[in-house]
Design a protein around this motif. Structure first.
Motif, PDB file in Angstrom:
ATOM      1  N   ASP A   1       0.748  -1.251   0.126  1.00 54.64           N
ATOM      2  CA  ASP A   1       0.061  -0.002   0.173  1.00 54.64           C
ATOM      3  C   ASP A   1       0.947   1.308  -0.056  1.00 54.64           C
ATOM      4  OD1 ASP A   1      -2.251  -1.495  -0.033  1.00 54.64           O
ATOM      5  OD2 ASP A   1      -2.754  -1.362   2.288  1.00 54.64           O
ATOM      6  N   LEU A   2       2.060   1.359   0.722  1.00 53.09           N
ATOM      7  CA  LEU A   2       2.801   2.368   0.628  1.00 53.09           C
ATOM      8  C   LEU A   2       3.435   2.776  -0.661  1.00 53.09           C
ATOM      9  CD1 LEU A   2       4.571   1.731   4.331  1.00 53.09           C
ATOM     10  CD2 LEU A   2       3.067   3.899   3.927  1.00 53.09           C
ATOM     11  N   ALA A   3       3.969   1.477  -1.107  1.00 58.13           N
ATOM     12  CA  ALA A   3       4.617   1.411  -2.634  1.00 58.13           C
ATOM     13  C   ALA A   3       3.483   2.139  -3.652  1.00 58.13           C
ATOM     14  CB  ALA A   3       5.159   0.355  -2.941  1.00 58.13           C
ATOM     15  N   LEU A   4       2.263   1.754  -3.629  1.00 53.90           N
ATOM     16  CA  LEU A   4       1.195   2.086  -4.370  1.00 53.90           C
ATOM     17  C   LEU A   4       1.227   3.677  -4.124  1.00 53.90           C
ATOM     18  CD1 LEU A   4      -0.675   1.326  -6.799  1.00 53.90           C
ATOM     19  CD2 LEU A   4      -2.439   0.752  -4.989  1.00 53.90           C
ATOM     20  N   GLY A   5       0.859   4.200  -2.954  1.00 56.35           N
ATOM     21  CA  GLY A   5       0.684   5.440  -2.768  1.00 56.35           C
ATOM     22  C   GLY A   5       1.858   6.407  -3.057  1.00 56.35           C
ATOM     23  N   LEU A   6       3.104   5.675  -2.853  1.00 59.64           N
ATOM     24  CA  LEU A   6       4.511   6.659  -3.230  1.00 59.64           C
ATOM     25  C   LEU A   6       4.722   6.661  -4.731  1.00 59.64           C
ATOM     26  CD1 LEU A   6       6.394   6.006  -0.065  1.00 59.64           C
ATOM     27  CD2 LEU A   6       5.245   7.902  -0.491  1.00 59.64           C
ATOM     28  N   GLY A   7       4.215   5.611  -5.472  1.00 61.30           N
ATOM     29  CA  GLY A   7       4.589   5.285  -6.906  1.00 61.30           C
ATOM     30  C   GLY A   7       5.935   4.678  -7.097  1.00 61.30           C
ATOM     31  N   VAL A   8       6.358   3.840  -5.947  1.00 55.34           N
ATOM     32  CA  VAL A   8       7.610   3.212  -6.066  1.00 55.34           C
ATOM     33  C   VAL A   8       7.471   1.762  -5.773  1.00 55.34           C
ATOM     34  CG1 VAL A   8       8.853   5.502  -5.164  1.00 55.34           C
ATOM     35  CG2 VAL A   8       8.089   3.731  -3.547  1.00 55.34           C
ATOM     36  N   SER A   9       8.310   0.937  -5.769  1.00 52.00           N
ATOM     37  CA  SER A   9       8.308  -0.499  -5.595  1.00 52.00           C
ATOM     38  C   SER A   9       8.220  -0.788  -3.983  1.00 52.00           C
ATOM     39  CB  SER A   9       9.429  -1.150  -6.174  1.00 52.00           C
ATOM     40  OG  SER A   9      10.607  -0.841  -5.566  1.00 52.00           O
ATOM     41  N   ARG A  10       7.960  -1.987  -3.856  1.00 54.92           N
ATOM     42  CA  ARG A  10       7.803  -2.440  -2.250  1.00 54.92           C
ATOM     43  C   ARG A  10       9.279  -2.533  -1.778  1.00 54.92           C
ATOM     44  NH1 ARG A  10       6.845  -7.360  -1.429  1.00 54.92           N
ATOM     45  NH2 ARG A  10       6.086  -7.119   0.678  1.00 54.92           N
ATOM     46  N   THR A  11      10.171  -3.105  -2.687  1.00 64.01           N
ATOM     47  CA  THR A  11      11.744  -3.028  -2.162  1.00 64.01           C
ATOM     48  C   THR A  11      12.157  -1.822  -1.942  1.00 64.01           C
ATOM     49  OG1 THR A  11      11.986  -4.927  -3.816  1.00 64.01           O
ATOM     50  CG2 THR A  11      13.865  -3.920  -3.113  1.00 64.01           C
ATOM     51  N   THR A  12      11.783  -0.558  -2.579  1.00 68.17           N
ATOM     52  CA  THR A  12      12.305   0.533  -2.434  1.00 68.17           C
ATOM     53  C   THR A  12      11.495   1.254  -1.153  1.00 68.17           C
ATOM     54  OG1 THR A  12      12.386   1.296  -4.438  1.00 68.17           O
ATOM     55  CG2 THR A  12      12.111   3.141  -3.221  1.00 68.17           C
ATOM     56  N   VAL A  13      10.347   0.888  -0.819  1.00 68.91           N
ATOM     57  CA  VAL A  13       9.892   1.302   0.506  1.00 68.91           C
ATOM     58  C   VAL A  13      10.627   0.545   1.823  1.00 68.91           C
ATOM     59  CG1 VAL A  13       7.712   1.210   2.017  1.00 68.91           C
ATOM     60  CG2 VAL A  13       7.801   1.972  -0.631  1.00 68.91           C
ATOM     61  N   ARG A  14      10.814  -0.829   1.499  1.00 70.81           N
ATOM     62  CA  ARG A  14      11.305  -1.399   2.629  1.00 70.81           C
ATOM     63  C   ARG A  14      12.747  -0.948   2.757  1.00 70.81           C
ATOM     64  NH1 ARG A  14      10.329  -7.087   3.280  1.00 70.81           N
ATOM     65  NH2 ARG A  14      10.209  -6.971   1.132  1.00 70.81           N
ATOM     66  N   ALA A  15      13.568  -0.631   1.665  1.00 69.70           N
ATOM     67  CA  ALA A  15      14.897  -0.205   1.749  1.00 69.70           C
ATOM     68  C   ALA A  15      14.779   1.204   2.566  1.00 69.70           C
ATOM     69  CB  ALA A  15      15.582  -0.227   0.623  1.00 69.70           C
ATOM     70  N   ARG A  16      14.200   2.040   2.030  1.00 72.77           N
ATOM     71  CA  ARG A  16      14.027   3.472   2.704  1.00 72.77           C
ATOM     72  C   ARG A  16      13.597   3.496   4.058  1.00 72.77           C
ATOM     73  NH1 ARG A  16      13.800   8.243  -0.639  1.00 72.77           N
ATOM     74  NH2 ARG A  16      14.401   7.457  -2.703  1.00 72.77           N
ATOM     75  N   ILE A  17      12.682   2.526   4.759  1.00 71.27           N
ATOM     76  CA  ILE A  17      12.314   2.254   5.915  1.00 71.27           C
ATOM     77  C   ILE A  17      13.436   1.910   6.595  1.00 71.27           C
ATOM     78  CG2 ILE A  17      10.834   1.170   7.594  1.00 71.27           C
ATOM     79  CD1 ILE A  17       8.694   1.331   5.418  1.00 71.27           C
ATOM     80  N   GLU A  18      14.227   0.864   6.232  1.00 73.55           N
ATOM     81  CA  GLU A  18      15.341   0.263   6.923  1.00 73.55           C
ATOM     82  C   GLU A  18      16.526   1.459   6.955  1.00 73.55           C
ATOM     83  OE1 GLU A  18      16.306  -3.226   4.609  1.00 73.55           O
ATOM     84  OE2 GLU A  18      14.728  -4.417   5.654  1.00 73.55           O
ATOM     85  N   ARG A  19      16.891   2.179   5.870  1.00 71.74           N
ATOM     86  CA  ARG A  19      17.820   3.284   5.940  1.00 71.74           C
ATOM     87  C   ARG A  19      17.250   4.571   7.021  1.00 71.74           C
ATOM     88  NH1 ARG A  19      17.653   7.873   3.415  1.00 71.74           N
ATOM     89  NH2 ARG A  19      16.359   7.144   1.836  1.00 71.74           N
ATOM     90  N   LEU A  20      16.209   4.770   6.753  1.00 76.35           N
ATOM     91  CA  LEU A  20      15.461   5.781   7.768  1.00 76.35           C
ATOM     92  C   LEU A  20      15.634   5.335   9.454  1.00 76.35           C
ATOM     93  CD1 LEU A  20      12.537   7.171   5.897  1.00 76.35           C
ATOM     94  CD2 LEU A  20      14.672   8.472   6.513  1.00 76.35           C
ATOM     95  N   GLN A  21      15.353   4.153   9.669  1.00 72.27           N
ATOM     96  CA  GLN A  21      15.744   3.293  10.918  1.00 72.27           C
ATOM     97  C   GLN A  21      17.006   3.423  11.364  1.00 72.27           C
ATOM     98  OE1 GLN A  21      13.368  -0.160  10.252  1.00 72.27           O
ATOM     99  NE2 GLN A  21      12.187   0.333  12.103  1.00 72.27           N
ATOM    100  N   ALA A  22      18.020   2.981  10.330  1.00 72.73           N
ATOM    101  CA  ALA A  22      19.442   2.827  10.602  1.00 72.73           C
ATOM    102  C   ALA A  22      20.122   4.348  10.913  1.00 72.73           C
ATOM    103  CB  ALA A  22      20.139   2.295   9.408  1.00 72.73           C
ATOM    104  N   LYS A  23      19.587   5.391  10.042  1.00 72.71           N
ATOM    105  CA  LYS A  23      20.030   6.735  10.393  1.00 72.71           C
ATOM    106  C   LYS A  23      19.323   7.324  11.800  1.00 72.71           C
ATOM    107  CE  LYS A  23      19.973   9.547   7.071  1.00 72.71           C
ATOM    108  NZ  LYS A  23      19.761  10.409   5.898  1.00 72.71           N
ATOM    109  N   GLY A  24      18.582   6.778  12.392  1.00 68.00           N
ATOM    110  CA  GLY A  24      17.917   7.245  13.520  1.00 68.00           C
ATOM    111  C   GLY A  24      16.561   8.308  13.261  1.00 68.00           C
ATOM    112  N   GLU A  25      16.357   8.461  12.011  1.00 72.17           N
ATOM    113  CA  GLU A  25      15.176   9.019  11.636  1.00 72.17           C
ATOM    114  C   GLU A  25      13.963   8.661  12.136  1.00 72.17           C
ATOM    115  OE1 GLU A  25      15.331  12.233  10.525  1.00 72.17           O
ATOM    116  OE2 GLU A  25      17.570  12.216  10.174  1.00 72.17           O
ATOM    117  N   ILE A  26      13.943   7.430  11.989  1.00 70.14           N
ATOM    118  CA  ILE A  26      12.720   6.526  12.573  1.00 70.14           C
ATOM    119  C   ILE A  26      13.096   5.844  13.659  1.00 70.14           C
ATOM    120  CG2 ILE A  26      10.881   4.777  12.307  1.00 70.14           C
ATOM    121  CD1 ILE A  26      10.979   5.169   9.354  1.00 70.14           C
ATOM    122  N   VAL A  27      12.550   6.202  14.988  1.00 67.80           N
ATOM    123  CA  VAL A  27      13.164   5.549  16.209  1.00 67.80           C
ATOM    124  C   VAL A  27      12.115   4.643  16.833  1.00 67.80           C
ATOM    125  CG1 VAL A  27      14.445   7.639  17.036  1.00 67.80           C
ATOM    126  CG2 VAL A  27      12.112   7.599  17.558  1.00 67.80           C
ATOM    127  N   GLY A  28      10.872   4.625  15.923  1.00 66.63           N
ATOM    128  CA  GLY A  28       9.880   3.554  16.428  1.00 66.63           C
ATOM    129  C   GLY A  28       8.473   3.864  15.991  1.00 66.63           C
TER     130      GLY A  28
END
Length: 142
Positions: free
Chosen positions: A22-49
Motif C-alpha cells: 500500500d505504501l509503495a502504491l501510494g508513493l509510486g515506487v516498488s515494495r523493495t524501495t519502500v522497505r529499503a527506505r524504511i530500513e535506511r531511515l531506521q538505521a540513520k535514527g530518523e525513525i526511532v519507533g
C-alpha cells in the motif's frame, strides 16, 4: 532526506500499519524501495519507533489546555520540578519569547482544570500566566 522519504514518513504517520504494498502504491515506487527506505531511515535514527494509538488514548483528558508561564528570576528548574509532580501535567516545554514555560494539562472536567490552574498560579515565582483550551486536535504524535 528527499521528497520520497518525506512522503513515506507522512504516510507512516497517517498509518504506521500500512503494508509495504500500500505504501509503495501510494508513493509510486516498488515494495523493495519502500522497505529499503524504511530500513535506511531506521538505521540513520530518523525513525526511532512505531506506535499504536488506542481508543482509550483518544478518550483520555476530555479537557485539555496549554498554560504559558512567565517566571520571576531564576526559579525555572524549581517550578519544572513542582509541575512534574502534578498528575494533570502531561508535558512541560521550555521556550523563548514572552513565556518561559508552556505546560500541557489534561483533566476530566473544566472544574478540575480550573483547580490545577489555580494551584500552579500559586507557585512561588510565577509572575504571569495565560491559558488556552485545546478544542480539537487534527494531528498528534509527530
Amino acid at each position: 532526506m528527499d521528497d520520497t522519504d518525506r512522503r513515506l514518513l507522512s504516510a507512516l504517520r497517517h498509518d504506521a500499519r500500512a503494508s509495504l504494498s500500500d505504501l509503495a502504491l501510494g508513493l509510486g515506487v516498488s515494495r523493495t524501495t519502500v522497505r529499503a527506505r524504511i530500513e535506511r531511515l531506521q538505521a540513520k535514527g530518523e525513525i526511532v519507533g512505531f506506535t499504536v494509538v488506542l481508543r482509550g488514548d483518544t478518550l483520555r483528558d476530555p479537557v485539555r489546555g496549554l498554560m504559558m508561564l512567565g517566571i520571576e528570576g531564576r526559579g525555572t528548574e524549581r517550578i519544572i520540578r513542582q509541575l512534574g509532580g502534578l498528575a494533570a501535567v502531561r508535558a512541560i516545554h521550555t521556550t523563548n519569547g514572552r513565556w518561559d514555560l508552556i505546560v500541557e494539562i489534561g483533566t476530566d472536567t473544566l472544574e478540575a482544570l480550573d483547580r490545577v490552574l489555580a494551584q500552579i498560579r500559586r507557585f512561588d515565582g510565577i509572575a504571569s500566566s495565560e491559558t488556552s483550551l485545546l478544542l480539537n486536535t487534527w494531528k498528534s504524535g509527530g
